[in-house]
Scaffold this motif. Structure first.
Motif, PDB file in Angstrom:
ATOM      1  N   UNK A  56      25.824  55.593 132.109  1.00 51.52           N
ATOM      2  CA  UNK A  56      27.250  55.307 132.256  1.00 51.52           C
ATOM      3  C   UNK A  56      27.470  53.815 132.026  1.00 51.52           C
ATOM      4  N   UNK A  57      27.412  53.369 130.784  1.00 49.00           N
ATOM      5  CA  UNK A  57      27.478  51.936 130.495  1.00 49.00           C
ATOM      6  C   UNK A  57      28.720  51.248 131.044  1.00 49.00           C
ATOM      7  N   UNK A  58      29.854  51.926 131.025  1.00 44.01           N
ATOM      8  CA  UNK A  58      31.094  51.284 131.492  1.00 44.01           C
ATOM      9  C   UNK A  58      31.022  50.852 132.954  1.00 44.01           C
ATOM     10  N   UNK A  59      30.192  51.520 133.738  1.00 43.21           N
ATOM     11  CA  UNK A  59      30.092  51.200 135.161  1.00 43.21           C
ATOM     12  C   UNK A  59      28.862  50.366 135.496  1.00 43.21           C
ATOM     13  N   UNK A  60      28.162  49.906 134.474  1.00 44.87           N
ATOM     14  CA  UNK A  60      26.976  49.074 134.713  1.00 44.87           C
ATOM     15  C   UNK A  60      27.421  47.680 135.174  1.00 44.87           C
ATOM     16  N   UNK A  61      27.011  47.289 136.375  1.00 48.93           N
ATOM     17  CA  UNK A  61      27.422  45.989 136.929  1.00 48.93           C
ATOM     18  C   UNK A  61      26.339  44.920 136.841  1.00 48.93           C
ATOM     19  N   UNK A  62      25.146  45.302 136.436  1.00 45.37           N
ATOM     20  CA  UNK A  62      24.055  44.331 136.304  1.00 45.37           C
ATOM     21  C   UNK A  62      24.205  43.601 134.968  1.00 45.37           C
ATOM     22  N   UNK A  71      23.595  43.774 130.165  1.00 46.20           N
ATOM     23  CA  UNK A  71      24.664  43.727 129.176  1.00 46.20           C
ATOM     24  C   UNK A  71      24.148  43.085 127.887  1.00 46.20           C
ATOM     25  N   UNK A  72      24.606  43.591 126.760  1.00 46.23           N
ATOM     26  CA  UNK A  72      24.260  42.989 125.474  1.00 46.23           C
ATOM     27  C   UNK A  72      25.087  41.722 125.254  1.00 46.23           C
ATOM     28  N   UNK A  73      24.616  40.807 124.435  1.00 44.55           N
ATOM     29  CA  UNK A  73      25.426  39.621 124.113  1.00 44.55           C
ATOM     30  C   UNK A  73      26.794  39.998 123.559  1.00 44.55           C
ATOM     31  N   UNK A  74      26.844  41.063 122.763  1.00 42.80           N
ATOM     32  CA  UNK A  74      28.107  41.528 122.197  1.00 42.80           C
ATOM     33  C   UNK A  74      29.102  41.882 123.302  1.00 42.80           C
ATOM     34  N   UNK A  75      28.617  42.582 124.330  1.00 42.82           N
ATOM     35  CA  UNK A  75      29.507  42.974 125.422  1.00 42.82           C
ATOM     36  C   UNK A  75      29.986  41.758 126.202  1.00 42.82           C
ATOM     37  N   UNK A  76      29.103  40.791 126.410  1.00 47.14           N
ATOM     38  CA  UNK A  76      29.457  39.597 127.166  1.00 47.14           C
ATOM     39  C   UNK A  76      30.493  38.762 126.414  1.00 47.14           C
ATOM     40  N   UNK A  77      30.299  38.610 125.108  1.00 51.91           N
ATOM     41  CA  UNK A  77      31.137  37.705 124.320  1.00 51.91           C
ATOM     42  C   UNK A  77      32.433  38.355 123.827  1.00 51.91           C
ATOM     43  N   UNK A  78      32.402  39.664 123.553  1.00 54.08           N
ATOM     44  CA  UNK A  78      33.601  40.346 123.041  1.00 54.08           C
ATOM     45  C   UNK A  78      33.823  41.655 123.810  1.00 54.08           C
ATOM     46  N   UNK A  79      34.190  41.563 125.076  1.00 56.99           N
ATOM     47  CA  UNK A  79      34.293  42.770 125.909  1.00 56.99           C
ATOM     48  C   UNK A  79      35.302  43.800 125.401  1.00 56.99           C
ATOM     49  N   UNK A  80      36.424  43.335 124.810  1.00 58.15           N
ATOM     50  CA  UNK A  80      37.424  44.292 124.326  1.00 58.15           C
ATOM     51  C   UNK A  80      36.895  45.091 123.139  1.00 58.15           C
ATOM     52  N   UNK A  81      36.240  44.416 122.222  1.00 55.99           N
ATOM     53  CA  UNK A  81      35.656  45.118 121.081  1.00 55.99           C
ATOM     54  C   UNK A  81      34.546  46.064 121.528  1.00 55.99           C
ATOM     55  N   UNK A  82      33.774  45.624 122.515  1.00 53.07           N
ATOM     56  CA  UNK A  82      32.694  46.467 123.029  1.00 53.07           C
ATOM     57  C   UNK A  82      33.270  47.752 123.639  1.00 53.07           C
ATOM     58  N   UNK A  83      34.339  47.607 124.431  1.00 53.60           N
ATOM     59  CA  UNK A  83      34.934  48.797 125.062  1.00 53.60           C
ATOM     60  C   UNK A  83      35.493  49.758 124.023  1.00 53.60           C
ATOM     61  N   UNK A 103      34.466  50.146 120.918  1.00 56.45           N
ATOM     62  CA  UNK A 103      33.331  50.796 120.261  1.00 56.45           C
ATOM     63  C   UNK A 103      32.678  51.827 121.187  1.00 56.45           C
ATOM     64  N   UNK A 104      32.673  51.511 122.489  1.00 58.94           N
ATOM     65  CA  UNK A 104      32.076  52.416 123.465  1.00 58.94           C
ATOM     66  C   UNK A 104      32.826  53.748 123.509  1.00 58.94           C
ATOM     67  N   UNK A 105      34.144  53.689 123.421  1.00 61.92           N
ATOM     68  CA  UNK A 105      34.944  54.915 123.417  1.00 61.92           C
ATOM     69  C   UNK A 105      34.592  55.770 122.208  1.00 61.92           C
ATOM     70  N   UNK A 106      34.442  55.137 121.056  1.00 62.36           N
ATOM     71  CA  UNK A 106      34.066  55.890 119.851  1.00 62.36           C
ATOM     72  C   UNK A 106      32.700  56.544 120.006  1.00 62.36           C
ATOM     73  N   UNK A 121      30.122  63.010 119.963  1.00 65.20           N
ATOM     74  CA  UNK A 121      29.572  64.365 120.057  1.00 65.20           C
ATOM     75  C   UNK A 121      30.470  65.318 120.831  1.00 65.20           C
ATOM     76  N   UNK A 122      31.259  64.766 121.729  1.00 68.32           N
ATOM     77  CA  UNK A 122      32.124  65.596 122.576  1.00 68.32           C
ATOM     78  C   UNK A 122      33.312  64.748 123.012  1.00 68.32           C
ATOM     79  N   UNK A 123      34.533  65.290 122.970  1.00 66.11           N
ATOM     80  CA  UNK A 123      35.728  64.471 123.211  1.00 66.11           C
ATOM     81  C   UNK A 123      36.007  64.192 124.689  1.00 66.11           C
ATOM     82  N   UNK A 124      35.121  63.423 125.313  1.00 66.80           N
ATOM     83  CA  UNK A 124      35.319  63.085 126.727  1.00 66.80           C
ATOM     84  C   UNK A 124      34.707  61.714 126.990  1.00 66.80           C
ATOM     85  N   UNK A 125      35.567  60.746 127.205  1.00 66.94           N
ATOM     86  CA  UNK A 125      35.110  59.373 127.405  1.00 66.94           C
ATOM     87  C   UNK A 125      34.199  59.305 128.633  1.00 66.94           C
ATOM     88  N   UNK A 126      33.089  58.616 128.473  1.00 66.22           N
ATOM     89  CA  UNK A 126      32.141  58.457 129.565  1.00 66.22           C
ATOM     90  C   UNK A 126      31.093  59.551 129.612  1.00 66.22           C
TER      91      UNK A 126
END
Length: 450
Positions: free
Chosen positions: A79-85, A89-101, A103-106, A111-116
Motif C-alpha cells: 500500500x504505497x500511498x500509506x507508506x510513512x517511512x 520513498x523514491x527520489x521521484x516521490x520526494x521531489x514530485x509528489x503530485x506527479x508520483x500520486x 502515476x500511482x493511480x494509473x 489490472x483492476x479498476x480500484x485505487x489502492x
C-alpha cells in the motif's frame, strides 16, 4: 483430500479478515466460521497481518475467534500511498509528489479498476489457483470491500467452472449515502460488475434497499439476489439491561464504531451540549465515543479537536475497542448513541448490537436511513426527524428520561425484539442452501481424485 472426505471445499476471500479492525471484519469472521460450523472445509484468502498492523490498525483479539478448522492463507499486500517511512520513498516521490500520486493511480488501476487495491489482483488470483490445484474448490464466497476480492471468484469460475457468491458489504456502483453512482455508466467498473453479477450463483446484500436497487439494475439476476443482513454475535453481544441505573448515578451515553467523515458527530455534539445544559435528567451526564476516529490507525486531528471542544459538556473519546471488551463497555452505558452517515441505503452493523443491549437508543441520522427499518418497533427508540441541534437535543433528553423510568417489562420487550437479529440466524439459511447445492460437486471431485 482431507480427513473430512466429501465435505465441500469453500474458498472464502476477504481482504478485511482478522486481525483487521474495520467494520466489515465481523461479517467476514462470522461467515467463514458459519461455513466451517456446517461441515465445510474452509480456506480463507486474505491479506497479511502486517497489512493491518502497519496501515489500518489491528484488533489481534479477533484472531482468537477464527474457527480452528479454517486454514488461513495470507497474500502480501503493498500500500504505497500509506507508506510513512520516508527511507522507503523514491527520489521521484520526494521531489514530485503530485506527479508520483498521479502515476500511482494509473498503476493501481492497470489490472483492476480500484485505487489502492488493483495491484493485488494478480497475486490474489495466483494464490487462489495454487489452492485450487492442491485441493479443488467447490465454492468461492468473495466479500467486498475491496471489490478486488471478487476477481478470485471470477477467475476460478472462468478456468474451472467453480460457482461463486458475491457478498457486498456496501455496494460498488451505488453510492449508499446519496443514492447516485460512484462510477459512470459504461466505465470499466460498470462493465465488470455486470459481468460478475451475471455469472454469480448468488449475490448478497446487507439490506433490502440495496438489494432492490440492484434488482432494478440487473433484473435477469434478481432471483439470485438475497438479503443476508448483518447481526449481533450472541457470544459477544451486550447483556440486556433490564433495570434502570441507580437514581444518584449520572447517566452515561455511549457510541461504539468507526467515526468517518460521513458521520454527523458535529451535529450530535451540538445537540448533546444543548441537552446537557437544560435537562435535569442529564446533570453530570457523560457521552463516550469508542472506536476509531477515521479509517486509519492515527486518529483524525479534526475529529479529535471536535470532541475536545465539547469536553466541558462531558463528551470524550475513549479510544479503540477490542471485540473482547465490547460487552464490558456496553455494561457501562445507560443509553446508546447510533450516529450514522445519511443515506437511504445505510444500515450499519452496530444497530443490531445496540438493539441487543435493551438500552434506550438515540438515532442521530437521516430518518430515511435503512437503520430506521431495523429499529422500527423497538420500544426504547428515539430517532431524530432532522439533524438540527434542537432536534438532536430533544431526542437525547427523551432517551435520558427513559433511561431513568423504563421498567423491566419495557426493557424485556426490547430484548425480545432483538432476538431476530442474531447474526447466526441471518447466515445459517443461506450457508445451508449453498452447501446443499455444492455437495454433489464435492463428491464428484473426491471420486475423480481417488
Amino acid at each position: 483430500m482431507s480427513a473430512q472426505g466429501n465435505a465441500p471445499h469453500v474458498l472464502y476471500v476477504a481482504w478485511g479478515y482478522p486481525p483487521c479492525r474495520g467494520g466489515g471484519v465481523y461479517r467476514a469472521l462470522a461467515t467463514a466460521n458459519a461455513f466451517a460450523a456446517q461441515g465445510a472445509r474452509v480456506t480463507v484468502l486474505t491479506a497479511t497481518r502486517e497489512t493491518f498492523l502497519n496501515y489500518t490498525g489491528a484488533d489481534t483479539s479477533l484472531e482468537e475467534l477464527i474457527d480452528p478448522r479454517i486454514e488461513v492463507v495470507r497474500v502480501p499486500f503493498d500500500w504505497p500511498n500509506l507508506e510513512t517511512d520516508l527511507r522507503k520513498w523514491s527520489p521521484w516521490r520526494v521531489l514530485t509528489p503530485k506527479l508520483w500520486r498521479k502515476a500511482r493511480v494509473r498503476l493501481d488501476t492497470r489490472d483492476f479498476p480500484e485505487v489502492g487495491y488493483g495491484p493485488w489482483k494478480r497475486p490474489l488470483e495466483e494464490a487462489a489457483q495454487r489452492i485450487h490445484d492442491a485441493d479443488p474448490v467447490d465454492l468461492v464466497v468473495a466479500s467486498a470491500n475491496p471489490n478486488v476480492d471478487f476477481t478470485v471468484a471470477h477467475h476460478l469460475h472462468r478456468v474451472a467452472g467453480v460457482p461463486y457468491v458475491m457478498d457486498y458489504r456496501d455496494a460498488w456502483m451505488l453510492d449508499v449515502f446519496d443514492g447516485g453512482l460512484l462510477h459512470e455508466e459504461g466505465s470499466r467498473v460498470a462493465k465488470l460488475e455486470k459481468e460478475l453479477v451475471d455469472a454469480a450463483t448468488e449475490v448478497w446484500f446487507v439490506n433490502e434497499p440495496i438489494r432492490r436497487w440492484h434488482t432494478l439494475r440487473y433484473p435477469s439476476t434478481a432471483e439470485r439476489m438475497h438479503v443476508v443482513a448483518n447481526g449481533y454475535d450472541p457470544e459477544f453481544a451486550p447483556s440486556p439491561r433490564l433495570e434502570p441505573p441507580a437514581p444518584d448515578k449520572p447517566l452515561n451515553f455511549g457510541y461504539i464504531g468507526t467515526v468517518s467523515a460521513k458521520v454527523p458527530l458535529a451535529e450530535f455534539a451540538e445537540g448533546w451540549s444543548i441537552a446537557r445544559r437544560r435537562s435535569a435528567a442529564l446533570a453530570g451526564a457523560t457521552a463516550q465515543i469508542w472506536g476509531y476516529l477515521g479509517f486509519y490507525a492515527t486518529p483524525s486531528p479534526h475529529l479529535v479537536r471536535l470532541v475536545a471542544d465539547h469536553a466541558d459538556d462531558g463528551l470524550s473519546y475513549a479510544g479503540p475497542l477490542p471485540k473482547q471488551r465490547v460487552r464490558e463497555v456496553y455494561d457501562t452505558f445507560d443509553a446508546a448513541l447510533l450516529i450514522l452517515g445519511a443515506g437511504l441505503y445505510v444500515t450499519s452493523g452496530k444497530v443490531f448490537e445496540y438493539a441487543a443491549s435493551a438500552l434506550p437508543i438515540v438515532s442521530v441520522h437521516d430518518p430515511r436511513n435503512a437503520a430506521s427499518d431495523v429499529l422500527e418497533g423497538y420500544p426504547l427508540w428515539f430517532p431524530v426527524t432532522d439533524l438540527g441541534p434542537e432536534t438532536v437535543a430533544d431526542a437525547i433528553e427523551k432517551a435520558a428520561e427513559a433511561a431513568r423510568t423504563a421498567d423491566e417489562s419495557v426493557r424485556s420487550a426490547c430484548r425480545d425484539f432483538a432476538v431476530r437479529y442474531s447474526r447466526d440466524l441471518q447466515l445459517e439459511p443461506r450457508v445451508a442452501a449453498l452447501l446443499a447445492g455444492v455437495s454433489g460437486s464435492a463428491t464428484e471431485s473426491t471420486e475423480r481424485s481417488a
